[in-house]
Design a protein around this motif. Structure first.
Motif, PDB file in Angstrom:
ATOM      1  N   SER A  91      92.378  57.340  23.749  1.00  0.00           N
ATOM      2  CA  SER A  91      92.553  55.910  23.488  1.00  0.00           C
ATOM      3  C   SER A  91      93.928  55.725  22.858  1.00  0.00           C
ATOM      4  CB  SER A  91      91.469  55.398  22.541  1.00  0.00           C
ATOM      5  OG  SER A  91      90.186  55.576  23.118  1.00  0.00           O
ATOM      6  N   ALA A 146      91.220  49.859  21.305  1.00  0.00           N
ATOM      7  CA  ALA A 146      91.016  50.543  22.582  1.00  0.00           C
ATOM      8  C   ALA A 146      89.703  51.308  22.587  1.00  0.00           C
ATOM      9  CB  ALA A 146      92.193  51.491  22.846  1.00  0.00           C
ATOM     10  N   LYS A 152      86.857  49.023  23.114  1.00  0.00           N
ATOM     11  CA  LYS A 152      86.761  48.553  24.497  1.00  0.00           C
ATOM     12  C   LYS A 152      86.317  49.654  25.453  1.00  0.00           C
ATOM     13  CE  LYS A 152      89.804  44.566  24.399  1.00  0.00           C
ATOM     14  NZ  LYS A 152      88.797  43.656  24.998  1.00  0.00           N
ATOM     15  N   ARG A 160      87.016  53.176  25.160  1.00  0.00           N
ATOM     16  CA  ARG A 160      87.860  54.375  25.205  1.00  0.00           C
ATOM     17  C   ARG A 160      88.544  54.496  26.580  1.00  0.00           C
ATOM     18  NH1 ARG A 160      83.185  55.812  22.464  1.00  0.00           N
ATOM     19  NH2 ARG A 160      83.514  56.513  20.311  1.00  0.00           N
ATOM     20  N   ASN A 204      91.559  53.862  27.457  1.00  0.00           N
ATOM     21  CA  ASN A 204      92.405  52.724  27.804  1.00  0.00           C
ATOM     22  C   ASN A 204      93.462  52.568  26.711  1.00  0.00           C
ATOM     23  OD1 ASN A 204      91.658  50.072  25.998  1.00  0.00           O
ATOM     24  ND2 ASN A 204      89.899  51.461  26.208  1.00  0.00           N
ATOM     25  N   TYR A 205      94.401  51.678  26.948  1.00  0.00           N
ATOM     26  CA  TYR A 205      95.410  51.408  25.926  1.00  0.00           C
ATOM     27  C   TYR A 205      95.385  49.933  25.578  1.00  0.00           C
ATOM     28  CZ  TYR A 205      98.463  49.461  29.604  1.00  0.00           C
ATOM     29  OH  TYR A 205      98.988  48.696  30.618  1.00  0.00           O
ATOM     30  N   GLN A 206      95.765  49.633  24.340  1.00  0.00           N
ATOM     31  CA  GLN A 206      95.834  48.260  23.868  1.00  0.00           C
ATOM     32  C   GLN A 206      97.116  48.091  23.069  1.00  0.00           C
ATOM     33  OE1 GLN A 206      93.538  45.700  24.397  1.00  0.00           O
ATOM     34  NE2 GLN A 206      92.576  47.166  25.822  1.00  0.00           N
TER      35      GLN A 206
END
Length: 461
Positions: free
Chosen positions: A413, A440, A443, A445, A447-449
């Motif tokens: 993440s 992240a 949401k 894991r 993924n990137y935010q």
């Protein structure tokens, strides 16, 4: 009458001759007196010159009798030395000394000189430098009288011997010195090398390279080498600092050697040198350990913060953007619990290698601790690049990590903070990237935010 006149004329002529003779005799007497006066003046000048001479002077005949001696000689050897043998007076010998420069002078009529020892009237032994030359000759040219001039060199010789002893002691100490020593003349030629120098470099005085800057060969870049040499020579001349340089030794091993130059009054230079290779390696190792993660070899948080500080200053000056990413491995605890901490350590090393391959040379990847990694992306021109890198990382993590006989599937993440929108200082960017990373995870894991003000710092592991 005529006879009387003739007799009178003869008497007058005789009288004229007598007067002429008297005048001639008077002239001769005047010349004699003038010659005597000139001789007297010359003798006075000669006596004055001889009296002012500080050297010991004596005139000696073929039988080695002293015919005359100046006051300097008499004050040292006795007032009654005239008439005595020179070898008895000066050397306390009962026969002619060997070698005798007076004897040589009588034989060949040439000038001779040598160093000898004499014994004064009070029994003191002194060192003299003596010169003998012909003072008068017979009509056939043979030497008749020899003048001997002697100078006291006792103190000078003692000082010379003391200096020689000090020199021998000095070089004896250098021979045993625990550091290398080299003596270089003003033209750059090597005059002396001690054993420790040879031990350090492998070179002796006979085979040390003739190039003045042979120790700079360790620098592969000619431009950098020229810069370093110029700096060292300037400091060397001004005696400002000691320097450590990489030296190529005789066996081609490169060592770190500390040079300490000392400029002598005559233009020569003494350079002491010490092998500080191990010390430098230890210092480098300590510096590396202080700034790098011991497990992965990546920069640690301290080095990352230093680079981030510099990058922020550069970005502010150039009015550029930069990105910080905080990565946290998803469910890393399960790897430790099922395969052990050894497998977990290997996974962290593999993650570090994979991240480093995805970034530019100007980017930085660091291990923050545990299973968290930090990324610094300076000089961001387009925001699309940040999203592209984040996506590449996610995709790269979806490929399994092969460790020994295990294939590990793990995701990450990512939280992103951008300068200057998401913060202008290190702590702010770090905090906001951390908030984005937890979002992240919330949401799902993998993924990137990017941080937004609307995010809270609540997160779910």
């Amino acid at each position: 009458m005529k006879d009387k006149d003739k007799t009178k004329d003869q008497l007058i002529n005789e009288l004229k001759k007598m007067r002429q003779r008297i005048n001639e005799l008077k002239a001769l007497e005047t010349e004699r007196k003038q010659a005597e006066e000139a001789l007297r003046e010359s003798e006075e000048k000669l006596v004055g010159i001889v009296s002012s001479v500080t050297d010991h002077m004596s005139m000696i005949d073929e039988q080695h009798n002293i015919l005359w001696a100046n006051d300097v000689a008499k004050s040292l050897f006795g007032a009654n030395i005239v008439g005595k043998k020179c070898y008895t007076t000066y050397h306390r010998c009962d026969k002619v000394c060997e070698p005798c420069i007076v004897e040589k002078c009588f034989k060949d009529g040439k000038i001779h000189e040598h160093e000898t020892k004499v014994i004064t009237a009070n029994g003191r032994e002194m060192d003299f430098w003596c010169t003998a030359s012909v003072a008068a000759r017979y009509e056939d040219g043979r030497p008749k009288i020899v003048v001997e001039v002697s100078r006291d060199i006792t103190e000078r010789k003692s000082a010379k011997e003391l200096l020689q002893k000090e020199k021998e002691t000095f070089f004896s100490m250098l021979q045993k010195a625990p550091y290398g020593v080299v003596l270089i003349d003003k033209d750059g030629e090597y005059l002396y090398i001690n054993p420790e120098f040879t031990r350090i470099t492998g070179y002796t005085l006979q085979d040390v390279p003739t190039e003045k800057d042979w120790f700079y060969k360790a620098y592969p870049d000619p431009k950098y080498r020229k810069k370093v040499i110029g700096t060292w020579k300037r400091d060397f001349a001004q005696m400002e600092v000691d320097r450590v340089f990489s030296v190529v030794c005789k066996d081609r091993e490169v060592k770190e050697i500390e040079f300490k130059p000392t400029l002598l009054e005559d233009g020569r230079v003494i350079v002491t040198l010490s092998d500080v290779t191990e010390r430098k390696r230890a210092e480098q190792q300590l510096a590396y350990m202080a700034t790098h993660d011991p497990l992965t070899g990546l920069p640690n948080r301290m080095l990352f913060n230093d680079r981030l500080t510099l990058a922020l200053a550069h970005a502010q000056r150039k009015q550029q953007k930069l990105a910080m990413m905080l990565l946290d491995l998803d469910r890393f605890k399960e790897v430790n619990d099922t395969l052990g901490h050894s497998a977990g350590d290997k996974l962290l090393q593999a993650v570090g290698d994979r991240l480093a391959r995805l970034l530019r040379k100007s980017d930085t990847v660091a291990r923050m601790g545990g299973d968290e990694f930090l990324l610094l992306l300076p000089e961001i021109v387009r925001m699309e690049y940040v999203a592209k890198i984040a996506q590449k990382i996610l995709e790269a993590f979806r490929e399994p990590f092969v460790l020994d006989d295990h294939k590990l599937h793990i995701t990450t993440s990512i939280g992103i903070a951008i300068y200057p929108e998401d913060g202008e200082y290190t702590d702010t960017l770090m905090k906001n990237a951390d908030i984005a990373m937890y979002r992240a995870k919330q949401k799902g894991r993998d993924n990137y935010q990017r941080y937004t003000p609307a995010m809270t710092d609540k997160s779910v592991e």
